[in-house]
Each structure stands twice: as C-alpha cells, then as structure tokens.
Design a protein around this motif. Structure first.
Motif, PDB file in Angstrom:
ATOM      1  N   GLN A  54     -10.915   0.690   8.091  1.00  0.00           N
ATOM      2  CA  GLN A  54      -9.967   1.624   8.682  1.00  0.00           C
ATOM      3  C   GLN A  54     -10.573   2.326   9.890  1.00  0.00           C
ATOM      4  N   GLN A  55      -9.681   2.737  10.743  1.00  0.00           N
ATOM      5  CA  GLN A  55     -10.072   3.445  11.949  1.00  0.00           C
ATOM      6  C   GLN A  55     -10.653   4.816  11.571  1.00  0.00           C
ATOM      7  N   LEU A  57     -10.656   8.404  12.405  1.00  0.00           N
ATOM      8  CA  LEU A  57      -9.838   9.306  13.214  1.00  0.00           C
ATOM      9  C   LEU A  57     -10.581  10.601  13.492  1.00  0.00           C
TER      10      LEU A  57
ATOM     11  N   GLN B  37      -2.014  11.015  16.205  1.00  0.00           N
ATOM     12  CA  GLN B  37      -2.933  10.778  15.091  1.00  0.00           C
ATOM     13  C   GLN B  37      -3.878  11.950  14.861  1.00  0.00           C
TER      14      GLN B  37
ATOM     15  N   PRO C  16      -4.776   1.254  -0.841  1.00  0.00           N
ATOM     16  CA  PRO C  16      -4.563   2.697  -0.769  1.00  0.00           C
ATOM     17  C   PRO C  16      -3.215   3.019  -0.133  1.00  0.00           C
ATOM     18  N   ASP C  42      -4.093  11.074  -1.710  1.00  0.00           N
ATOM     19  CA  ASP C  42      -3.498  12.384  -1.481  1.00  0.00           C
ATOM     20  C   ASP C  42      -3.296  12.705  -0.009  1.00  0.00           C
ATOM     21  N   THR C  43      -3.958  11.982   0.841  1.00  0.00           N
ATOM     22  CA  THR C  43      -3.882  12.306   2.253  1.00  0.00           C
ATOM     23  C   THR C  43      -3.599  11.046   3.066  1.00  0.00           C
ATOM     24  N   PRO C  44      -2.751  11.132   4.061  1.00  0.00           N
ATOM     25  CA  PRO C  44      -2.440   9.943   4.858  1.00  0.00           C
ATOM     26  C   PRO C  44      -3.683   9.372   5.544  1.00  0.00           C
ATOM     27  N   ARG C  45      -4.720  10.192   5.711  1.00  0.00           N
ATOM     28  CA  ARG C  45      -5.938   9.718   6.377  1.00  0.00           C
ATOM     29  C   ARG C  45      -6.617   8.600   5.602  1.00  0.00           C
ATOM     30  N   ALA C  46      -6.375   8.533   4.311  1.00  0.00           N
ATOM     31  CA  ALA C  46      -7.069   7.542   3.492  1.00  0.00           C
ATOM     32  C   ALA C  46      -6.200   6.322   3.226  1.00  0.00           C
ATOM     33  N   ALA C  47      -4.969   6.329   3.691  1.00  0.00           N
ATOM     34  CA  ALA C  47      -4.035   5.291   3.287  1.00  0.00           C
ATOM     35  C   ALA C  47      -3.992   4.139   4.289  1.00  0.00           C
ATOM     36  N   SER C  48      -3.687   2.951   3.773  1.00  0.00           N
ATOM     37  CA  SER C  48      -3.418   1.810   4.652  1.00  0.00           C
ATOM     38  C   SER C  48      -1.923   1.601   4.805  1.00  0.00           C
ATOM     39  N   GLN C  70      -0.091   9.673  11.446  1.00  0.00           N
ATOM     40  CA  GLN C  70      -1.404  10.166  11.036  1.00  0.00           C
ATOM     41  C   GLN C  70      -2.223   9.136  10.283  1.00  0.00           C
ATOM     42  N   LEU C  71      -1.630   8.024   9.906  1.00  0.00           N
ATOM     43  CA  LEU C  71      -2.377   6.992   9.197  1.00  0.00           C
ATOM     44  C   LEU C  71      -3.335   6.297  10.160  1.00  0.00           C
ATOM     45  N   PRO C  72      -4.529   5.957   9.682  1.00  0.00           N
ATOM     46  CA  PRO C  72      -5.448   5.203  10.544  1.00  0.00           C
ATOM     47  C   PRO C  72      -4.989   3.752  10.672  1.00  0.00           C
ATOM     48  N   HIS C  73      -5.322   3.136  11.786  1.00  0.00           N
ATOM     49  CA  HIS C  73      -5.060   1.706  11.935  1.00  0.00           C
ATOM     50  C   HIS C  73      -6.045   0.935  11.082  1.00  0.00           C
TER      51      HIS C  73
END
Lengths: 305, 117, 353, 237
Positions: A54-55, A57, B37, C16, C42-48, C70-73
């Motif tokens: 994953q990127q 951020l 983002q 995730p 719990d957080t969009p940062r950890a999701a695919s 907000q999701l990571p690529h």
C-alpha cells in the motif's frame, strides 16, 4: 569481541523470531476468543506484505521527521530494552552495572516516542490518542520502577545479570509475589495493548496509528511487537530467573520464559476491559502505587529476614 | 564504551530497517499523496482547522506531582544497592522518605487532581 | 505486469476492507467479521477496498467521496446492495445472490497484479485553501496565528467550561463513517483537549442504523473486540462461557458509575447490563427532552463514545431530535452560561477563510 | 569484553556525541515547533548522558537520560498548552530580546569555556571497578542522611505547591472564584475583556495575542490589542 558478536547475533535472532511468534500468538488468542478458527503460521508475513503493497500516505502539514523518528525510535528502544537482558552468565549485549535504571530510561523514552507518533500526523484522533497515552504512560512507570527496585534489593545490585544470579535459590516471582503482576501491567502499557491501550484504541479508530498507512503502519506494528518481545524478556529476567534452569542451555530457558510472559501479556490484553482514562489514572495513583509500596516493603522485610 | 557502541549500533540498524520498509517496497509506485488523500481521518467529514493546537490537557497537575515523584526514584536506586548491608536502618529511612512523599499524593488526591470531570 | 514476491505474499492475506454503511445495510454485513478471508479495519488508511453496504443517502455522498479518497493506492470500491454514485461509476457492484467474500478476494488480486487499475480520486487535487506562495514565508500564513498555513486556518481560542483555561478549541464534524459512531451520524463537536465542549447534530443516525450492534460497539470501545466478534455467532450471548469471560474482563467495573444518567436513573452500566442479558427487549427510557449536550458536554472522548453507544437507536434518534442541529450559540446550555457568557462569534466563522 | 577500537574510537564517539549535543541544542532555538524544540533539547541531554556513560559515570549518564526524557515530555505538554502556534505552522521568532540573548549566549559560552580551559582538574583516577553507586547509597544513608530526608520534604513542598497553584478545583470550591486579573496600571481597571460588554471572552482573555485577534475577530468584540503581552511569545516585527 567474539562474545559481543555472539550476543549481538543472539539478540537479532531473538528479536526476529520473537516478533513473528508474538504476531502468531496474538492472532491465535484473538481468534480463539472470538470463537473462530486459528490462524496460519505465515499469517504475519502475509499481513505485513499487505501493508507494504500500500501507498504510504501523509497528512496535511504533518511533522514528517518526527513521524519517522517515532517509528524507528520505538523499534530501537524495544531492541535496546532487549539488549540489557543477559542471555547467559556474562552474555548481555549491553552489560551495564545500572541496567535497571537503563531500562527505566527506555520506558520513559517510549512515552515520548508514542506521543510523537500521535502528534506528527496533525490529525484530531491521533492527537487525542497521544495525549491520553501520556496521562497513563507516565504514572504507570512509577509502580514498575518500584517493583524493579524491589527485585534489585536481594541482588544488592542494579545489574540484571546480578539480579538473575540472585534468583539461583528462589525466583523473584515467588519471593515477591506482587512484583510480576504489577510489572505485566506496565508491559500492556508499553506495547499499547488491551486495558492500557490508550493510544491506539478502537474508540479513536486506531488513535495514533489512525493515519498510518503502508510502510509506516508496518513499521509501527513491528515495533509494537518488538517491544512486547523486549518487555517479556526483561520481565522473565527480573522475576522468573532469566536464563537459570536445569538441563537445557540457559538461552533456551530464557526463550521459554519469555514466551510464557508474552503469552500472558497477550492473553490479558484480550481479556481485560479498558476503562476511561480518568478512572485508570485514579486507579494507578490510588491503588496500584500503594500496592507497589507494599511490594517494596515485602521485599525489604524478606531480604532482612 | 562498548555500551555506547552497542546502543548506536542498535539504533542504526533500527533506523535502517525503517528506511528499508519505506524505500524497499517495489509495489509502491512512488505516488505522492494527493490533496484529498491528505485530509485527516474524520469518517468522511472535512475539518475546519489544523488539529495541532494549544491542546488542553486535563492532567497537568498530575504531571507536576509525577515529576516530583520521579525525582525521588533517583534516590531509591542507590538505596536498593546498599539495602541489605544497611539493614533496618535503610528500611526505616526509606520508609520515612516515602511516607513524606505519600502525603503529597494524599493532598493531590484530596484536591481532586486525578479526576477529569 | 506480473506480481512481485511481496504482492504474491499479500495476495494470501485477508483483504483489509473498510465498511461504509448505508441506510439499509444488509444484515450479513456484520457477519463479514467472521469471514477468515477478510479483515475489517477501523480506518480507511489501512484498507485496500472500500465496501459500501446499503444505500448512501444523497446528503452523505459528498462524505462518501471524501472517505473514498483517503484510501491508499491501490484501492477499489465495491457497492453492495446499492448502486454506485455517478462519480464512482467505475466501482464494482455486487447484488444479492453473489458471494461477496470471493468477489472481494478476486478484486484485491486484480488490484495487486495491476489488471485492475487503482481508482483515482473523486475530488479535485486542490488544497482546502490556496496556500503555496501566499504570505511572507510562502506557506499561506500571516503573522503568528493568521492566514491559512498549508491550506487551513489554525484552531482559535475558545471558552472552556471545566477549568476556565481558555485554550484552543477544535471544532469539526465527525462521521458519518467512523466505526465508533452510530452509522450515518454526523456530530459537530467542539473539543477542548479531549473533552467535549459543545456538540451539535449535523445528521442523526439512520433509522435502522444498528440492529442491535450497540452492545458489540460497546465491547469494542471497552477494548474487547474479540468478545464483540464472538457475539456474532448464533446464541453466543446465552453461552455460559461467554458470560464468564465478560465477567472476568471486569467490564462492569470499567464503566464509571453514573455515566450518562438519564432522568429515570438508567446509566451506561445498567443499559449495558440490559443489552447483554436481554438483547431482544428494547428498554423504554424516559428521555424527557434530554439532549446530546446534556449527556456529552464535559465528557472525555471514550466516555462520550460509551454514552452514545449505550442507547438503542430509537432513543438515540429522540435524543438527537432534542439537540440543536448546528453549532450556532443560540441554544447555549446552562453550564456555558455559568462559565461567563456566550462566545460572541460563531466559531465556524473562523474556518471560512 | 576485549578491545573494540582503542582510545581513538572513544575520542571519535566523544566528538560525535558532543557535536550532536551542541547541534541539537542549537536547533532548540531555530525550530518553530514547540514539540521539536522540546525534544531537540531532549536529544541534547541524551547525548550528554551518553558522554557521561563514556566517562564511566554510568549512573549519572543513564539517570540523565531517564529524568530528561520524562521531564521534557512534561515540559512539552506545557509548551504546547500555553504557547500560541505550538506546531510552528507559521514561522516565528521564539526568542525575546533577540540581540541581547545572542550576546548573552556568546558571553556565557566564552566564559564557561575559559573557565574549563583554565581550571586545574583534580587528577586522582578511581580504582577500576569501584562501585560508585554503592558509595552513593552508603553516603545517602550515612553522612548525608539529613540531606536525603530534607530532599523528601522539599519534594513534598514542591508537590503541594504545584497542586495548590495549578489545580482549580479543590475542597473549598474553585480557586478563582472572586478573583480578578490585575490592573493594566496601578489602581486601574482589571485587564482582560469585560464580560458584560457584548460577549467577549471574559477572565484572562489575553491568550489570543494581537496578531490573530486583529484580523480574525469580528469588529464588535472589543479586543484590546495589547492583551497578549507578557505570556506569549510574539513576532519580532
């Protein structure tokens, strides 16, 4: 020189193996408790690989330097904590006369690093997590210091090597029964687990790590597990006789005892409820601290008897 | 000196590991986070201001008490080393010292500094 | 593009996913927690993968898009029991009959191999305010506190109802897709530190937001996510083993007494007990004009979340109806008046730069 | 442990740690973020602790790290709480009386360096493996017992003082009931905005400092632009 290289190699081996095993144990406990099937042995590697695909951020106007330093620093302090543990007689990477104080320094640095981890992303949820953690992370150090000092009394030294040697006849866990339980609570706090997870908890959507993605998240989780390994090794050295044990080589005994402590910490973390922070603050100052005084008194009287 | 070298070595390796995680990922296509983002996680809402602020902590009195208490730790370490030698005298002296400090905790407790609400 | 070894390893891990709940999210959504091939984060940062379960009301589509970005690529969105929004038309839809679990796995695999391109941002790539090159230092700020450094203004001084130290208050909307808030609920919260200073309802929870999920959320808030997931298994709450674990964990002691007391004397502890022992019977609470402000103001974050989740959905919607819907000060409550009058200015006006 | 490098190595580490201590000490005054300033100071202290360990003063060195980490953490909390713009999002000058402080700093440095260079340090090396910690313990319980117990009383006074000064709520009600801020000039009106005049902040409303007040507040909230003085760092014009 040879001894140093040997000890250092053991340290790296211990840490990597420990991190992997801690991750597996954590998965097993949480899934067992939730009534699901267990996880595979390779699951931690798969999970880490997900983060690495994953990127990474960043947020708006973050403190990038401190973000990096908190993750790398947490890992370093965890490893340094493990390094003071003697793997055998005179086989510690950091053989220091004052290793108990040195471990105390590690504890206080961890509070700083976890705070920084929540501070850096410039995001509300992680900021709350950071501040809330400090409220608990600081005072919980007091009981832990008292029980370590109690453990140092029979050894007449602040050196973990001496403390192990002093447990030749009787382990501290029997001699000072209040010590290990109090110390385990510190472990929960240092590794951000269960009832002491005021930094990375669910009510803050992950708290200080709510903004972590990609490599940052992987790094932070690895550091947390490394801290668990380091803490468990210190606990088993101070209270369970470290490398002492019959038949098997000392290092194996240390590993086994570390695993027992690790499993206990993980088990407690999944089974104890977390109370609101103000309530916990009162609990620490009004109940845990007096208990640790009691432990000290007990240890003193036993040593004089 | 070995101690300092060992610490520096461990810190160096940990930093290297963390840097390695960040840069060694082949899948990371090096994309910079775009503006949307970068928005902090609020479950879909947009914040008005920066989160970094003069943060109002509620436990500041407790931290002052804590620092005073922490000082006392520095006396306890040497005390623990000579405890067995000095015997009951050491126990009595430290008992007195701790008793004096406990008065501080009791006072803080009475004044309600461990409470949020 | 082939997969490198990291991607191959990653393909074996649980997917995730972050769940954005819509108005009529299917009942099976909760059961996804039990699927070994998924991990609900719990957080969009950890999701695919962003899983949109149920219909997102029109008013919340903007929030959905912000969340999406907000999701990571590499990332993908899957609409489940709902149709994609116009801006997310490239997202996938899954309807009733399909096996969601395997579909999620396939999508993630396609993302990892690069067969499926990662979704682009919905929102334009612009800062909240133009800041580059603005001001004497080029960071958008003016003086000590002014301007919009790096795109946003700074938080400003505001009253405090507790100890009178007037430090910066942080005001923001929280929700509607935060896991600790009832889904669909947006609260405009003014925080002094981690204490709720003011609270207003921007959007109440969905009518059918929770279907008895309150108890599981409470357990999660109390740091027992494993036990919360165990409740998903049929009849788990009747099991003696489960009850013993709950008792062992000290949950009841962990909840402060008298937290979130209503007029008829029920508090979080008693409501928790009720939900645990008698989940099928809703409690009839006498709310009598009780608003969120009365319950939450002056509370610390975790306590506030416990209070919010201790009410069943009907009661919570009633409480929301008793609460002002915006942060304007015309409804200032007694505690605020006691601490020295209103803020003359609407705080949100600061943010409008 | 054998030899890992000779004196050369020790010197090298000493210089590296000294450089780190000086550099991070300098950063304290150059960074905008209160948190960075605080923890730059902490890094400086840690380096000094490392130097102490290098000189075989283990306990002092390690204790320095221990105490400073905790104390800087607490200091950081207070810095963020009371300083405007704590994250340094807008660049600012943290030093009051800039030129004077530079002068004073240079003077102090030169003075101390001269003192160090001119002093004849005692040259009686301790026997190897002398347990200094044990000596310290014996001293604390023997000759310096009174000092040790007095330290306890001093710490108690510190605690009581800190609690009494900073805790608002107490057994006898809020501590600031009936309190009024001091006048702007002797015998004058109390400082701070008045509550009755159209909803100002009341109490000590001066936290805002004038820069942001001037442009952020609506015109009717009669801000006195000078209220921010005294407790806030401000931009040098």
């Amino acid at each position: 020189m040879m001894i140093f290289v040997l000890a250092f190699g053991m340290l790296i081996l211990f840490l990597t193996f420990g991190i992997w095993f801690a991750a597996v144990l954590d998965g097993v406990f949480s899934r067992r408790l939730s009534g699901q099937s267990a996880v595979g042995l390779l699951a931690p590697f798969h999970a880490a690989a997900v983060y690495l695909t994953q990127q990474r951020l960043r947020t708006e106007a973050p403190d990038q330097l401190n973000w990096f330093l908190s993750i790398a620093g947490y890992l370093s302090v965890a490893a340094i904590g493990l390094a003071v543990v003697p793997f055998g007689p005179d086989l510690a990477v950091i053989g220091l006369d004052t290793s108990v104080v040195f471990w105390g320094a590690c504890e206080s640095l961890i509070v700083v690093l976890i705070f920084l981890h929540g501070w850096s992303p410039n995001a509300p949820l992680s900021l709350i997590g950071a501040y809330r953690y400090v409220a608990i992370g600081l005072p919980i150090m007091l009981p832990s210091m008292f029980v370590l000092i109690a453990a140092a009394i029979p050894a007449q030294s602040l050196d973990l090597r001496e403390i192990v040697a002093s447990q030749e006849t009787m382990w501290n866990v029997i001699r000072q029964p209040l010590g290990l339980p109090l110390f385990l609570l510190l472990g929960l706090s240092l590794t951000l687990r269960g009832p002491f997870d005021y930094a990375d908890s669910e009510d803050l959507a992950g708290g200080t790590s709510a903004e972590d993605s990609g490599a940052n998240r992987a790094g932070w989780q690895v550091a947390r597990l490394a801290m668990l390994v380091g803490f468990s090794a210190v606990a088993s050295t101070a209270f369970l006789g470290g490398y002492l044990g019959p038949v098997l080589p000392g290092f194996v005994w240390l590993v086994l005892k570390t695993l027992v402590v690790m499993a206990t910490v993980i088990w407690l973390s999944h089974l104890l409820a977390r109370m609101p922070v103000a309530r916990m603050l009162g609990l620490i100052w009004k109940i845990l601290l007096p208990i640790s005084f009691l432990d000290l008194l007990w240890a003193g009287l036993v040593a004089l008897a | 000196m070995t101690i300092v070298i060992a610490v520096l070595l461990i810190v160096g390796l940990s930093f290297l590991f963390t840097v390695g995680l960040r840069s060694g990922v082949a899948v990371d296509d090096g994309r910079q986070a775009s503006n949307p983002q970068q928005r902090p996680v609020l479950g879909g809402s947009d914040p008005e201001t920066h989160a970094l602020q003069r943060f109002h902590i509620r436990y500041y009195t407790m931290t002052l008490l804590f620092v005073a208490f922490e000082m006392e730790m520095m006396f306890m370490y040497p005390w623990a080393v000579v405890f067995v030698e000095e015997g009951p005298k050491a126990l009595a002296e430290m008992g007195m010292f701790l008793a004096i400090l406990s008065v501080g905790i009791l006072y803080g407790w009475k004044e309600g500094i461990f409470e949020w609400e | 593009m082939g997969m490198n070894w990291i991607a191959k390893l990653a393909a074996k891990a649980p997917v995730p996913i972050f769940i954005a709940r819509g108005n009529d999210a299917p009942d099976e959504t909760d059961k996804l927690h039990l699927n070994p091939n998924l991990s609900i984060v719990d957080t969009p940062r950890a999701a695919s993968i962003l899983l949109v379960a149920g219909t997102i009301p029109h008013a919340l589509t903007a929030h959905l898009h912000r969340l999406h970005d907000q999701l990571p690529h590499p990332r993908a969105t899957i609409f489940w029991h709902s149709s994609p929004t116009d801006q997310l038309s490239s997202a996938l839809g899954v309807t009733h009959g399909d096996d969601l679990g395997s579909f999620l796995l396939q999508t993630r695999a396609a993302l990892l191999t690069g067969e499926r391109a990662s979704e682009a941002d919905v929102l334009p790539d612009e800062p909240a305010n133009v800041w580059r090159g603005v001001g004497p230092h080029g960071q958008g700020g003016k003086g000590m506190m002014g301007g919009t450094p790096y795109g946003r203004p700074m938080a400003m001084t505001d009253d405090d109802m507790r100890d009178g130290l007037k430090l910066d208050a942080y005001t923001a909307d929280f929700g509607p897709f935060l896991t600790m808030l009832p889904s669909g609920m947006i609260l405009k919260i003014t925080l002094q530190g981690d204490l709720f200073q003011k609270v207003a309802v921007v959007s109440p929870p969905y009518e059918d937001a929770r279907q008895g999920r309150e108890i599981r959320t409470l357990l999660k808030l109390l740091g027992l996510p494993a036990l919360a997931n165990r409740l998903l298994i049929e009849n788990a709450h009747c099991e003696a083993g489960f009850k013993r674990l709950v008792t062992l964990s000290g949950v009841r002691r962990a909840i402060p007494p008298d937290l979130g007391r209503t007029h008829d004397g029920s508090d979080v502890r008693s409501r928790f007990e009720h939900m645990l022992n008698d989940p099928s019977n809703p409690q009839n609470l006498h709310l009598m004009g009780l608003g969120l402000g009365d319950l939450l103001e002056g509370r610390e974050w975790q306590e506030a979340m416990l209070i919010l989740n201790s009410f069943d959905n009907t009661s919570l919607r009633k409480i929301c109806a008793n609460t002002p819907t915006d942060a304007t000060d015309d409804m200032g409550d007694s505690s605020e008046q006691a601490s020295g009058g209103h803020e003359g200015m609407d705080h949100s006006s600061h943010g409008g730069h | 442990m054998g030899r890992i490098g000779g004196t050369g190595m020790t010197d090298l580490i000493f210089y590296a740690l000294s450089a780190l201590a000086i550099w991070s000490g300098w950063r304290v005054f150059r960074v905008d973020s209160m948190i960075r300033a605080t923890f730059a100071l902490m890094v400086s202290f840690i380096s000094v602790g490392g130097i102490a360990v290098l000189m075989s003063a283990d306990y002092i060195g390690v204790a320095t790290v221990f105490m400073m980490a905790v104390e800087m953490m607490v200091m950081g909390l207070f810095m963020v709480m009371f300083m405007m713009n704590p994250a340094g999002l807008n660049p600012m000058q943290m030093v009051h009386q800039y030129k004077f402080s530079i002068g004073a700093g240079i003077m102090g440095f030169v003075g101390l360096t001269t003192a160090v260079l001119l002093t004849n340090f005692p040259d009686n090396p301790l026997p190897e493996n002398r347990d200094t910690l044990r000596d310290l313990g014996i001293e604390l319980l023997g000759g310096s017992m009174l000092i040790f117990e007095t330290a306890g009383v001093t710490l108690l006074a510190t605690m009581v003082g800190a609690v009494a000064l900073s805790s608002r709520r107490g057994r006898f009600g809020d501590s600031d009931v009936g309190a009024a801020p001091p006048g702007l000039h002797p015998g004058g009106e109390p400082a701070g905005r008045k509550v009755e005049k159209g909803g100002g902040h009341g109490g000590h409303g001066g936290h805002g400092g004038h820069q942001m007040m001037a442009e952020k507040t609506k015109p009717n909230s009669n801000d006195d632009p000078h209220e921010g003085h005294g407790n806030m760092p401000e931009m040098e014009a």
